[in-house]
Design a protein around this motif. Structure first.
Motif, short mmCIF file in Angstrom:
data_model
loop_
_atom_site.label_atom_id
_atom_site.label_comp_id
_atom_site.label_asym_id
_atom_site.label_seq_id
_atom_site.Cartn_x
_atom_site.Cartn_y
_atom_site.Cartn_z
N ALA A 1 0.79 -1.27 -0.02
CA ALA A 1 0.02 -0.22 -0.01
C ALA A 1 0.86 1.38 -0.11
O ALA A 1 0.40 2.45 -0.04
N LYS A 2 2.10 1.14 0.18
CA LYS A 2 2.95 2.18 0.30
C LYS A 2 2.84 3.18 -1.23
O LYS A 2 3.15 2.72 -2.06
N LYS A 3 2.72 4.23 -0.87
CA LYS A 3 2.64 5.25 -1.97
C LYS A 3 3.44 6.68 -1.86
O LYS A 3 3.46 7.18 -0.68
N PHE A 4 4.08 7.04 -2.80
CA PHE A 4 4.90 8.43 -2.85
C PHE A 4 4.23 9.29 -3.49
O PHE A 4 3.78 9.06 -4.68
N TYR A 5 3.85 10.40 -2.79
CA TYR A 5 3.42 11.72 -3.61
C TYR A 5 4.13 13.12 -3.34
O TYR A 5 4.32 13.45 -2.26
N LEU A 6 4.61 13.35 -4.48
CA LEU A 6 5.30 14.62 -4.60
C LEU A 6 4.36 15.90 -4.82
O LEU A 6 3.75 16.08 -5.83
N CYS A 7 4.45 16.53 -3.74
CA CYS A 7 3.53 17.75 -3.38
C CYS A 7 4.28 18.81 -3.82
O CYS A 7 4.87 19.40 -2.79
N LEU A 8 3.99 19.72 -4.87
CA LEU A 8 4.53 20.77 -5.42
C LEU A 8 3.83 22.04 -5.22
O LEU A 8 2.59 22.14 -5.59
N LEU A 9 4.48 23.01 -4.65
CA LEU A 9 3.79 24.38 -4.54
C LEU A 9 4.38 25.61 -5.60
O LEU A 9 5.59 25.84 -5.46
N SER A 10 3.54 26.12 -6.16
CA SER A 10 4.14 27.27 -7.18
C SER A 10 3.93 28.51 -6.57
O SER A 10 4.59 29.59 -7.39
#
Length: 281
Positions: free
Chosen positions: A197-206
């Protein structure tokens, strides 16, 4: 686009791997459809869009349009870009509501500045870390992608990119190029203790830095949350390490912090961190 066993990006370029047979799986395989839809839902959740307000979104690596279908169901408008003609043909056959475009994200996102209110991507960015031709430079292709993505997003908009990094070095390469392009943000890890179930999410802020969402976890309250942040500020690593005594407390703390920035699991700091132990005989 989920995978099992051997990593698909090791088998060749994505436009060849995602052929008609592979595209058919994303139309008929209920398990793959369910996984793709859930990851799209999580990515949309992490965008933190205004409630009750339709937004114009970009789907990078849109494939057969499964993620786009979820965006449409939630009342948003979207445009998808993908490098695989077979996957886009599958999207058109399914009569997806969004517009789809054939293109290589490593060559940039071909839209006007400020076009989108947000961006999602499901299992696509890690493909840029592989050189399929002698002329391919992963770092340059990643920078080209992130710099153009930064441009096409409205000021203050977010991008949430679900990815499967092969190792910590690959994750650091990706986040470094995102920083160079102007983004801030961090990596959110869902279910870090689960192999499946492990998931990586790269959350980017502009825009200006804001809070980073917490990763989902089965851990009890009080356990360490799994997330790592990055900013555009440079960390003088070598300068900071000069003069440190090897295996001293400061040396150990700096090394642990460096591993956290790489996305690795590190035990929390305590009063015993770096403490010398008495020899045993």
């Amino acid at each position: 686009m989920a995978f099992r066993g051997r990593r698909p990006e090791h088998g060749g370029p994505p436009e060849l791997f995602y052929d008609e047979n592979e595209a058919r799986k994303y139309v008929r395989n209920s398990r793959m459809i369910d996984i793709q839809t859930k990851m799209a839902g999580r990515a949309l959740e992490l965008l933190y869009l205004p409630e009750g307000q339709p937004c114009y979104l970009l789907d990078v690596g849109c494939g057969s349009g499964l993620s786009g279908d979820y965006l449409s169901d939630e009342g948003h408008y979207w445009v998808g870009i993908d490098i695989s003609p077979a996957m886009l043909d599958a999207a058109l056959d399914r009569d997806t509501e969004g517009d789809v475009l054939l293109g290589d994200m490593g060559q940039g996102i071909p839209f006007k500045p400020g076009s989108f209110d947000g961006c999602i991507s499901i299992s696509a960015v890690q493909w840029l870390c592989n050189a399929n031709k002698k002329s391919d430079n992963p770092a340059k292709r990643l920078y080209c992608f992130f710099s153009s993505l930064y441009s096409v997003l409205a000021r203050g908009a977010r991008a949430v990119l679900q990815l499967y990094p092969e190792n910590s070095e690959q994750l650091e390469l990706i986040t470094t190029q995102a920083m160079k392009a102007g983004f801030t943000g961090g990596v959110v890890v869902d279910y870090p203790n689960s192999a499946k179930a492990k998931k990586f999410y790269l959350c980017l802020l502009s825009g200006p830095s804001s809070f980073l969402p917490k990763g989902l976890s089965d851990q009890k309250d009080g356990d360490e949350e799994r997330e790592s942040t990055f900013t555009k500020e440079r960390v003088p690593r070598r300068a900071a390490r000069r003069g440190m005594v090897r295996k001293s407390r400061d040396w150990v703390l700096e090394k642990k912090e460096r591993r956290r920035r790489q996305g690795k699991e590190v035990r929390p700091d305590t009063q015993y961190t770096g403490r010398k132990r008495k020899p045993y005989f």
